[in-house]
Design an enzyme around this catalytic site. Structure first.
Site, PDB file in Angstrom:
ATOM      1  N   GLU A   1      -7.404  -2.224  -2.365  1.00 48.13           N
ATOM      2  CA  GLU A   1      -6.731  -1.260  -1.466  1.00 48.13           C
ATOM      3  C   GLU A   1      -5.817  -0.323  -2.249  1.00 48.13           C
ATOM      4  O   GLU A   1      -5.774   0.883  -1.996  1.00 48.13           O
ATOM      5  CB  GLU A   1      -5.884  -2.006  -0.422  1.00 48.13           C
ATOM      6  CG  GLU A   1      -6.699  -2.751   0.607  1.00 48.13           C
ATOM      7  CD  GLU A   1      -5.835  -3.455   1.637  1.00 48.13           C
ATOM      8  OE1 GLU A   1      -6.334  -3.704   2.731  1.00 48.13           O
ATOM      9  OE2 GLU A   1      -4.670  -3.779   1.344  1.00 48.13           O
TER      10      GLU A   1
ATOM     11  N   ASP B   1      -9.687   0.106  14.925  1.00 48.37           N
ATOM     12  CA  ASP B   1     -10.384  -0.033  13.639  1.00 48.37           C
ATOM     13  C   ASP B   1     -11.739   0.658  13.688  1.00 48.37           C
ATOM     14  O   ASP B   1     -12.781   0.083  13.347  1.00 48.37           O
ATOM     15  CB  ASP B   1     -10.519  -1.517  13.255  1.00 48.37           C
ATOM     16  CG  ASP B   1      -9.163  -2.122  12.921  1.00 48.37           C
ATOM     17  OD1 ASP B   1      -8.307  -1.412  12.377  1.00 48.37           O
ATOM     18  OD2 ASP B   1      -8.960  -3.310  13.209  1.00 48.37           O
TER      19      ASP B   1
ATOM     20  N   ILE C   1      -1.556  -0.120  17.632  1.00 47.52           N
ATOM     21  CA  ILE C   1      -2.650   0.803  17.945  1.00 47.52           C
ATOM     22  C   ILE C   1      -2.049   2.070  18.537  1.00 47.52           C
ATOM     23  O   ILE C   1      -1.288   2.004  19.509  1.00 47.52           O
ATOM     24  CB  ILE C   1      -3.636   0.147  18.926  1.00 47.52           C
ATOM     25  CG1 ILE C   1      -4.237  -1.109  18.274  1.00 47.52           C
ATOM     26  CG2 ILE C   1      -4.727   1.120  19.329  1.00 47.52           C
ATOM     27  CD1 ILE C   1      -4.862  -2.057  19.248  1.00 47.52           C
ATOM     28  N   LEU C   2      -2.388   3.188  17.938  1.00 40.55           N
ATOM     29  CA  LEU C   2      -1.835   4.457  18.405  1.00 40.55           C
ATOM     30  C   LEU C   2      -2.543   4.902  19.689  1.00 40.55           C
ATOM     31  O   LEU C   2      -3.752   4.703  19.845  1.00 40.55           O
ATOM     32  CB  LEU C   2      -2.023   5.539  17.331  1.00 40.55           C
ATOM     33  CG  LEU C   2      -1.269   5.322  16.017  1.00 40.55           C
ATOM     34  CD1 LEU C   2      -1.623   6.435  15.030  1.00 40.55           C
ATOM     35  CD2 LEU C   2       0.243   5.275  16.251  1.00 40.55           C
TER      36      LEU C   2
ATOM     37  N   ARG D   1       1.680   1.370  25.153  1.00 43.51           N
ATOM     38  CA  ARG D   1       1.209   2.054  23.938  1.00 43.51           C
ATOM     39  C   ARG D   1       1.377   3.567  24.012  1.00 43.51           C
ATOM     40  O   ARG D   1       1.792   4.207  23.050  1.00 43.51           O
ATOM     41  CB  ARG D   1      -0.267   1.721  23.721  1.00 43.51           C
ATOM     42  CG  ARG D   1      -0.861   2.376  22.493  1.00 43.51           C
ATOM     43  CD  ARG D   1      -2.358   2.253  22.460  1.00 43.51           C
ATOM     44  NE  ARG D   1      -2.776   0.870  22.618  1.00 43.51           N
ATOM     45  CZ  ARG D   1      -4.022   0.495  22.890  1.00 43.51           C
ATOM     46  NH1 ARG D   1      -4.969   1.399  23.056  1.00 43.51           N
ATOM     47  NH2 ARG D   1      -4.334  -0.770  23.010  1.00 43.51           N
TER      48      ARG D   1
ATOM     49  N   HIS E   1      -8.106  -0.759   6.077  1.00 41.78           N
ATOM     50  CA  HIS E   1      -8.370  -2.030   6.778  1.00 41.78           C
ATOM     51  C   HIS E   1      -9.053  -3.005   5.811  1.00 41.78           C
ATOM     52  O   HIS E   1      -9.973  -2.623   5.088  1.00 41.78           O
ATOM     53  CB  HIS E   1      -9.258  -1.777   7.995  1.00 41.78           C
ATOM     54  CG  HIS E   1      -9.516  -3.021   8.781  1.00 41.78           C
ATOM     55  ND1 HIS E   1      -8.581  -3.561   9.647  1.00 41.78           N
ATOM     56  CD2 HIS E   1     -10.567  -3.872   8.788  1.00 41.78           C
ATOM     57  CE1 HIS E   1      -9.062  -4.679  10.158  1.00 41.78           C
ATOM     58  NE2 HIS E   1     -10.267  -4.882   9.658  1.00 41.78           N
TER      59      HIS E   1
ATOM     60  N   ASN F   1      -6.476   5.299   7.978  1.00 43.50           N
ATOM     61  CA  ASN F   1      -6.115   3.879   8.060  1.00 43.50           C
ATOM     62  C   ASN F   1      -6.819   3.107   6.955  1.00 43.50           C
ATOM     63  O   ASN F   1      -7.945   3.433   6.588  1.00 43.50           O
ATOM     64  CB  ASN F   1      -6.553   3.323   9.422  1.00 43.50           C
ATOM     65  CG  ASN F   1      -6.178   1.857   9.607  1.00 43.50           C
ATOM     66  OD1 ASN F   1      -5.064   1.449   9.290  1.00 43.50           O
ATOM     67  ND2 ASN F   1      -7.114   1.075  10.116  1.00 43.50           N
TER      68      ASN F   1
ATOM     69  N   ASN G   1       0.829  -1.215   0.000  1.00 43.27           N
ATOM     70  CA  ASN G   1       0.000   0.000   0.000  1.00 43.27           C
ATOM     71  C   ASN G   1       0.859   1.260   0.000  1.00 43.27           C
ATOM     72  O   ASN G   1       0.513   2.249  -0.637  1.00 43.27           O
ATOM     73  CB  ASN G   1      -0.953   0.001   1.203  1.00 43.27           C
ATOM     74  CG  ASN G   1      -2.162  -0.867   0.957  1.00 43.27           C
ATOM     75  OD1 ASN G   1      -3.060  -0.493   0.206  1.00 43.27           O
ATOM     76  ND2 ASN G   1      -2.176  -2.058   1.547  1.00 43.27           N
TER      77      ASN G   1
ATOM     78  N   MET H   1       0.628  -2.324  12.165  1.00 46.32           N
ATOM     79  CA  MET H   1      -0.088  -3.276  13.014  1.00 46.32           C
ATOM     80  C   MET H   1       0.012  -2.928  14.501  1.00 46.32           C
ATOM     81  O   MET H   1       0.108  -3.813  15.342  1.00 46.32           O
ATOM     82  CB  MET H   1       0.430  -4.691  12.744  1.00 46.32           C
ATOM     83  CG  MET H   1       0.144  -5.155  11.338  1.00 46.32           C
ATOM     84  SD  MET H   1      -1.634  -5.050  10.969  1.00 46.32           S
ATOM     85  CE  MET H   1      -1.695  -5.908   9.405  1.00 46.32           C
TER      86      MET H   1
HETATM   87  C1  GAR Z   1      -3.234  -4.457   4.205  1.00 50.91           C
HETATM   88  O1  GAR Z   1      -4.116  -5.434   3.696  1.00 50.91           O
HETATM   89  C2  GAR Z   1      -3.943  -3.588   5.226  1.00 50.91           C
HETATM   90  O2  GAR Z   1      -5.296  -3.386   4.937  1.00 50.91           O
HETATM   91  C3  GAR Z   1      -3.788  -4.433   6.475  1.00 50.91           C
HETATM   92  O3  GAR Z   1      -2.469  -4.890   6.401  1.00 50.91           O
HETATM   93  C4  GAR Z   1      -2.131  -5.114   5.030  1.00 50.91           C
HETATM   94  C5  GAR Z   1      -0.775  -4.507   4.759  1.00 50.91           C
HETATM   95  O4  GAR Z   1      -0.300  -4.855   3.491  1.00 50.91           O
HETATM   96  N1  GAR Z   1      -4.044  -3.648   7.643  1.00 50.91           N
HETATM   97  C6  GAR Z   1      -4.674  -4.128   8.726  1.00 50.91           C
HETATM   98  O5  GAR Z   1      -5.052  -5.283   8.824  1.00 50.91           O
HETATM   99  C7  GAR Z   1      -4.882  -3.116   9.848  1.00 50.91           C
HETATM  100  N2  GAR Z   1      -5.807  -3.605  10.823  1.00 50.91           N
HETATM  101  P1  GAR Z   1       0.923  -4.075   2.834  1.00 50.91           P
HETATM  102  O6  GAR Z   1       2.033  -4.041   3.892  1.00 50.91           O
HETATM  103  O7  GAR Z   1       1.322  -4.914   1.661  1.00 50.91           O
HETATM  104  O8  GAR Z   1       0.452  -2.710   2.477  1.00 50.91           O
END
Ligand code: GAR
Length: 195
Positions: free
Chosen positions: A171, A142, A89-90, A62, A106, A104, A13, A87
């Site tokens: 995404e 989330d 939580i802020l 945290r 998700h 964010n 992403n 991954m």
């Molecule tokens: C993505 O699918 C994102 O939506 C998810 O982690 C992946 C990261 O992929 N995020 C979560 O699950 C947050 N709760 P990437 O490192 O290839 O972008």
């Protein structure tokens, strides 16, 4: 607008954001990439693109970790944060510092399947569909005002890998579009707050 992108892993992403940010009308630049993992491939992607990187030591405290993060980015003149597979939580101090300025992505249609393994949860639930949510981050996990959602059907025979690939494709299109709309001041928030 100067963005800091936070990653924990592969950073596909982040790559989509880097690629999109080359368009003249994107409206923002990525000035900094931060990871809580030194081995995150996302850091490599940032270096390749010539973007500054920082690694943040994240502990079980945290709030202390969040304060370290804010201190780390203080000198980078950051206007907003994008969590792209971050991954952690802020803590509340980040939300206070960047109210409605933390975005964010998700991999589910929130409020369904929050948490770390949204794709596995959707498969285990034998849901007909899941999807992608892009939202502002608030104090809860989330959770926060939804900016965009897109449905991804779960097909017969789908594995975690095949479903994840289709979710990622969505995404990579949705997140840069929302971030660009946000940066250009043309974001229309959906009248929905996930709960
Ligand atoms: C993505 O699918 C994102 O939506 C998810 O982690 C992946 C990261 O992929 N995020 C979560 O699950 C947050 N709760 P990437 O490192 O290839 O972008």
């Amino acid at each position: 607008m100067n963005l800091a992108v936070l990653v924990s892993g592969n950073g596909t992403n982040l790559q989509a954001l880097i690629d999109a940010s080359h368009a003249p009308d994107f409206g923002a630049r990525i000035g900094l990439v931060v990871s809580d993992r030194r081995d995150a491939f996302g850091l490599e992607r940032a270096r390749t693109a010539g973007i500054s990187t920082e690694v943040i030591e994240w502990s079980s405290d945290r709030d202390a970790s969040t304060l370290r993060l804010l201190e780390l980015i203080r000198t980078h003149d950051v206007d907003a944060l994008v969590l792209a597979g971050f991954m952690r939580i802020l803590g509340a101090s980040a939300i206070d510092r960047f109210p409605n300025r933390i975005i964010n992505v998700h991999p589910s249609l929130l409020p369904e399947f929050p948490g770390r393994d949204a794709i596995g949860m959707a498969l285990a639930a034998e849901a007909e569909a899941t999807g992608v949510t892009v939202h502002f981050v608030d104090e809860q996990v989330d959770h926060g005002p939804i900016l965009a959602q897109e449905r991804v059907p779960i097909l017969p025979g789908d594995t975690r890998d095949s479903l994840a690939a289709r979710i990622h494709a969505v995404e990579h299109e949705l997140l840069p579009r929302v971030v660009s709309d946000f940066a250009n001041g043309r974001l229309r928030r959906r009248q929905q707050v996930v709960s």
